[in-house]
Design an enzyme around this catalytic site. Structure first.
Site, PDB file in Angstrom:
ATOM      1  N   ASN A 183       0.876  -1.173   0.000  1.00 48.21           N
ATOM      2  CA  ASN A 183       0.000   0.000   0.000  1.00 48.21           C
ATOM      3  C   ASN A 183       0.913   1.223   0.000  1.00 48.21           C
ATOM      4  O   ASN A 183       1.420   1.621   1.054  1.00 48.21           O
ATOM      5  CB  ASN A 183      -0.886  -0.053   1.254  1.00 48.21           C
ATOM      6  CG  ASN A 183      -1.849   1.109   1.331  1.00 48.21           C
ATOM      7  OD1 ASN A 183      -1.829   2.004   0.484  1.00 48.21           O
ATOM      8  ND2 ASN A 183      -2.685   1.104   2.349  1.00 48.21           N
ATOM      9  N   ARG A 219      -2.510  -2.017  -3.506  1.00 51.15           N
ATOM     10  CA  ARG A 219      -3.668  -1.141  -3.339  1.00 51.15           C
ATOM     11  C   ARG A 219      -3.454   0.064  -4.247  1.00 51.15           C
ATOM     12  O   ARG A 219      -2.435   0.742  -4.154  1.00 51.15           O
ATOM     13  CB  ARG A 219      -3.753  -0.687  -1.883  1.00 51.15           C
ATOM     14  CG  ARG A 219      -4.931   0.196  -1.661  1.00 51.15           C
ATOM     15  CD  ARG A 219      -4.990   0.678  -0.247  1.00 51.15           C
ATOM     16  NE  ARG A 219      -6.242   1.387  -0.038  1.00 51.15           N
ATOM     17  CZ  ARG A 219      -6.605   1.900   1.117  1.00 51.15           C
ATOM     18  NH1 ARG A 219      -5.843   1.786   2.169  1.00 51.15           N
ATOM     19  NH2 ARG A 219      -7.746   2.530   1.218  1.00 51.15           N
ATOM     20  N   HIS A 243     -12.387   3.651  -0.450  1.00 57.03           N
ATOM     21  CA  HIS A 243     -12.491   2.571   0.557  1.00 57.03           C
ATOM     22  C   HIS A 243     -13.221   1.368  -0.030  1.00 57.03           C
ATOM     23  O   HIS A 243     -13.829   0.579   0.713  1.00 57.03           O
ATOM     24  CB  HIS A 243     -13.290   3.010   1.809  1.00 57.03           C
ATOM     25  CG  HIS A 243     -12.657   4.088   2.629  1.00 57.03           C
ATOM     26  ND1 HIS A 243     -13.391   5.105   3.198  1.00 57.03           N
ATOM     27  CD2 HIS A 243     -11.372   4.293   2.989  1.00 57.03           C
ATOM     28  CE1 HIS A 243     -12.588   5.899   3.883  1.00 57.03           C
ATOM     29  NE2 HIS A 243     -11.353   5.444   3.762  1.00 57.03           N
ATOM     30  N   GLY A 257     -10.221   8.527   7.700  1.00 56.91           N
ATOM     31  CA  GLY A 257     -11.081   8.806   6.544  1.00 56.91           C
ATOM     32  C   GLY A 257     -12.363   8.024   6.770  1.00 56.91           C
ATOM     33  O   GLY A 257     -12.305   6.927   7.320  1.00 56.91           O
ATOM     34  N   ARG A 288     -10.995  16.029   7.339  1.00 61.01           N
ATOM     35  CA  ARG A 288     -11.701  16.512   6.138  1.00 61.01           C
ATOM     36  C   ARG A 288     -13.083  17.037   6.503  1.00 61.01           C
ATOM     37  O   ARG A 288     -13.774  16.453   7.342  1.00 61.01           O
ATOM     38  CB  ARG A 288     -11.865  15.389   5.108  1.00 61.01           C
ATOM     39  CG  ARG A 288     -10.568  14.874   4.529  1.00 61.01           C
ATOM     40  CD  ARG A 288     -10.848  13.950   3.353  1.00 61.01           C
ATOM     41  NE  ARG A 288      -9.648  13.265   2.918  1.00 61.01           N
ATOM     42  CZ  ARG A 288      -9.441  11.945   3.042  1.00 61.01           C
ATOM     43  NH1 ARG A 288     -10.382  11.174   3.561  1.00 61.01           N
ATOM     44  NH2 ARG A 288      -8.324  11.411   2.621  1.00 61.01           N
ATOM     45  N   GLU A 322      -8.388  -4.764   5.031  1.00 62.24           N
ATOM     46  CA  GLU A 322      -8.154  -4.431   3.630  1.00 62.24           C
ATOM     47  C   GLU A 322      -6.991  -5.229   3.051  1.00 62.24           C
ATOM     48  O   GLU A 322      -7.041  -5.630   1.889  1.00 62.24           O
ATOM     49  CB  GLU A 322      -7.914  -2.927   3.489  1.00 62.24           C
ATOM     50  CG  GLU A 322      -9.218  -2.157   3.654  1.00 62.24           C
ATOM     51  CD  GLU A 322      -9.036  -0.650   3.724  1.00 62.24           C
ATOM     52  OE1 GLU A 322      -8.510  -0.159   4.734  1.00 62.24           O
ATOM     53  OE2 GLU A 322      -9.430   0.030   2.775  1.00 62.24           O
TER      54      GLU A 322
HETATM   55  P1  AMP Z   1      -8.400   3.935  10.862  1.00 65.41           P
HETATM   56  O1  AMP Z   1      -8.267   5.085   9.887  1.00 65.41           O
HETATM   57  O2  AMP Z   1      -9.417   2.921  10.453  1.00 65.41           O
HETATM   58  O3  AMP Z   1      -7.074   3.329  11.248  1.00 65.41           O
HETATM   59  O4  AMP Z   1      -8.996   4.575  12.203  1.00 65.41           O
HETATM   60  C1  AMP Z   1      -8.220   5.458  12.969  1.00 65.41           C
HETATM   61  C2  AMP Z   1      -9.096   6.167  13.974  1.00 65.41           C
HETATM   62  O5  AMP Z   1      -9.807   5.213  14.775  1.00 65.41           O
HETATM   63  C3  AMP Z   1      -8.276   6.959  14.972  1.00 65.41           C
HETATM   64  O6  AMP Z   1      -8.000   8.235  14.504  1.00 65.41           O
HETATM   65  C4  AMP Z   1      -9.190   7.009  16.160  1.00 65.41           C
HETATM   66  O7  AMP Z   1      -9.983   8.179  16.024  1.00 65.41           O
HETATM   67  C5  AMP Z   1     -10.091   5.817  16.040  1.00 65.41           C
HETATM   68  N1  AMP Z   1      -9.885   4.838  17.115  1.00 65.41           N
HETATM   69  C6  AMP Z   1      -8.972   3.852  17.183  1.00 65.41           C
HETATM   70  N2  AMP Z   1      -9.098   3.167  18.347  1.00 65.41           N
HETATM   71  C7  AMP Z   1     -10.126   3.729  19.027  1.00 65.41           C
HETATM   72  C8  AMP Z   1     -10.751   3.483  20.288  1.00 65.41           C
HETATM   73  N3  AMP Z   1     -10.347   2.507  21.102  1.00 65.41           N
HETATM   74  N4  AMP Z   1     -11.774   4.289  20.638  1.00 65.41           N
HETATM   75  C9  AMP Z   1     -12.192   5.268  19.834  1.00 65.41           C
HETATM   76  N5  AMP Z   1     -11.644   5.554  18.638  1.00 65.41           N
HETATM   77  C10 AMP Z   1     -10.621   4.794  18.237  1.00 65.41           C
END
Ligand code: AMP
Length: 397
Positions: A7, A92, A181, A213, A242, A385
């Site tokens: 990726n 990706r 996504h 995102g 965003r 993913e």
């Molecule tokens: P992703 O882009 O899917 O990796 O998601 C990242 C975001 O998930 C982070 O910026 C957090 O805001 C949120 N996140 C991760 N772990 C937690 C948690 N235990 N509780 C609340 N939000 C979380």
């Protein structure tokens, strides 16, 4: 069968080597600050010590791919003894334009399309192509597969993907909604149907991919019929940084008031807006939640706005599909943040959604969180993913 998943971002490269016999991750890692001072690689092999933030010169993505292969082959931290053990590489790729609705084995035509879509994905598509070409140079015998973020959404009908602009802009510049996504939406919608025992050919599913995102998709009979991101990932939900949807005239207004270019304002909408911009605290929901709990009004407003926008999209997708059987939550926030899930579902009583509060407290695992008498099933379905890319790559080779 071992598949390397790459990726490539504009200055980073994430990788996983997956053994498809049991879909286990043999090693994963990340190269950061590619093309900058202080570039480094972290490598995490399964079952042994790896290394973190090791400083290595990476003038370009080719150098990064070479370091990844070296790490995978290394006597101490490696997990394979010969490069030939890598049966294929799944890449990706951000943008496949209107050309690809499925993943595809890379050939000259595929590379031409990825290049043609540079304008549509200016940060990612060039890096994705460099990653592909670096692999071709380093392992010319190994098949490469492109897995597009936009592909799953290509089944949207015209009424959903068109913008109401002069038609010539669609014809001349292919300006339309593409959605992103897609690998996650495909994986999670399919898994939701299986997990909940729905009939794929008679199913209406809304997938809420809520990470830094964030995007929603409406998936009817296994096919995407609408999604919240657009020509670029800026459209739709309030996200980490965003803005999502707003009146396009805001761009001109800020540009005039602040004496900034359109590019500057777009940069603000992409990187300094969303829950970060509103709260002034963070784009991370753990920080936002802590701030809101300790009484920070802007953090509370950011969380309210995040939830409200999602609720409006769920309503519009239920209307578009004339109903909904299941709602699935996925990605960092969707999988982990039970408060956000509960807040979203608290608006959905009119659809017959009822949450089981105890089940909703569980984090990060596949789970039904709706009550048995809920008219719409609600589930947490962790996305993966990399595994989805590896599966699609395997299917094609
Ligand atoms: P992703 O882009 O899917 O990796 O998601 C990242 C975001 O998930 C982070 O910026 C957090 O805001 C949120 N996140 C991760 N772990 C937690 C948690 N235990 N509780 C609340 N939000 C979380």
């Amino acid at each position: 069968m071992k598949i390397l998943v790459l990726n490539c971002g504009s200055s980073s490269l994430k990788y996983q080597l997956i053994d498809m016999e049991n879909e286990s991750v043999l090693a994963k890692g990340i190269c950061e600050k590619i093309g900058m001072d202080g570039s480094m690689i972290s490598h995490n092999p399964s079952g042994k010590e790896g290394f973190k933030n090791r400083q290595e010169a990476m003038p370009d993505h080719k150098a990064a791919v070479k370091l990844v292969i070296d790490a995978l082959l290394d006597k101490e931290v490696g997990v394979i003894s010969d490069m030939k053990e890598i049966d294929a590489v799944g890449h990706r790729v951000l943008h496949g334009g209107k050309y690809y609705s499925e993943s595809i084995v890379v050939n000259e035509d595929v590379k031409r399309v990825i290049r043609e879509c540079f304008d549509l994905g200016p940060l990612h598509n060039p890096a994705n192509l460099i990653g592909i070409e670096a692999c071709e140079a380093l392992m010319p015998e190994t098949p490469q597969v492109a897995v597009f973020d936009t592909a799953f959404h290509q089944t949207m009908p015209q009424k959903a993907f068109m913008y109401a602009l002069p038609y010539e802009y669609y014809e001349k510049y292919a300006i339309r909604k593409y959605g992103f996504h897609g690998t996650s939406h495909r994986f999670v919608s399919a898994r939701t149907i299986d997990f909940l025992g729905l009939d794929k050919n008679n199913s209406k599913v809304i997938v809420c991919h809520l990470g830094n995102g964030a995007s929603l998709s409406a998936v009817q009979n296994g096919k995407c019929v609408d999604t919240s991101m657009g020509l670029t990932p800026l459209e739709g939900l309030v996200m980490g940084t965003r803005s999502g949807d707003l009146d396009p005239a805001v761009v001109q207004y800020i540009a005039n008031k602040e004496n900034r270019s359109v590019d500057d304002v777009l940069n603000i909408l992409n990187k300094k807006s969303g829950v970060l911009g509103i709260s002034g605290v963070s784009s991370d929901f753990r920080d936002l939640d802590a701030a809101a709990t300790s009484g920070n009004e802007r953090a509370k407003a950011a969380l309210d706005m995040f939830v409200y926008r999602i609720v409006k999209y769920i309503g519009s997708y239920a209307a578009a599909m004339n109903g909904v059987d299941a709602i699935a939550f996925t990605a960092g926030i969707g999988e982990n943040d039970s408060k956000v899930r509960a807040a979203i579902c608290s608006y959905l009583g009119y659809l017959g959604v009822k949450i089981d509060e105890e089940q909703n407290k569980l984090r990060g695992k596949e789970n039904v969180i709706s009550a048995p008498d809920s008219k719409v099933k609600v589930a947490v379905i962790p996305t993966n993913e990399e595994l989805a890319i590896a599966r699609e790559t395997l299917a094609l080779i």
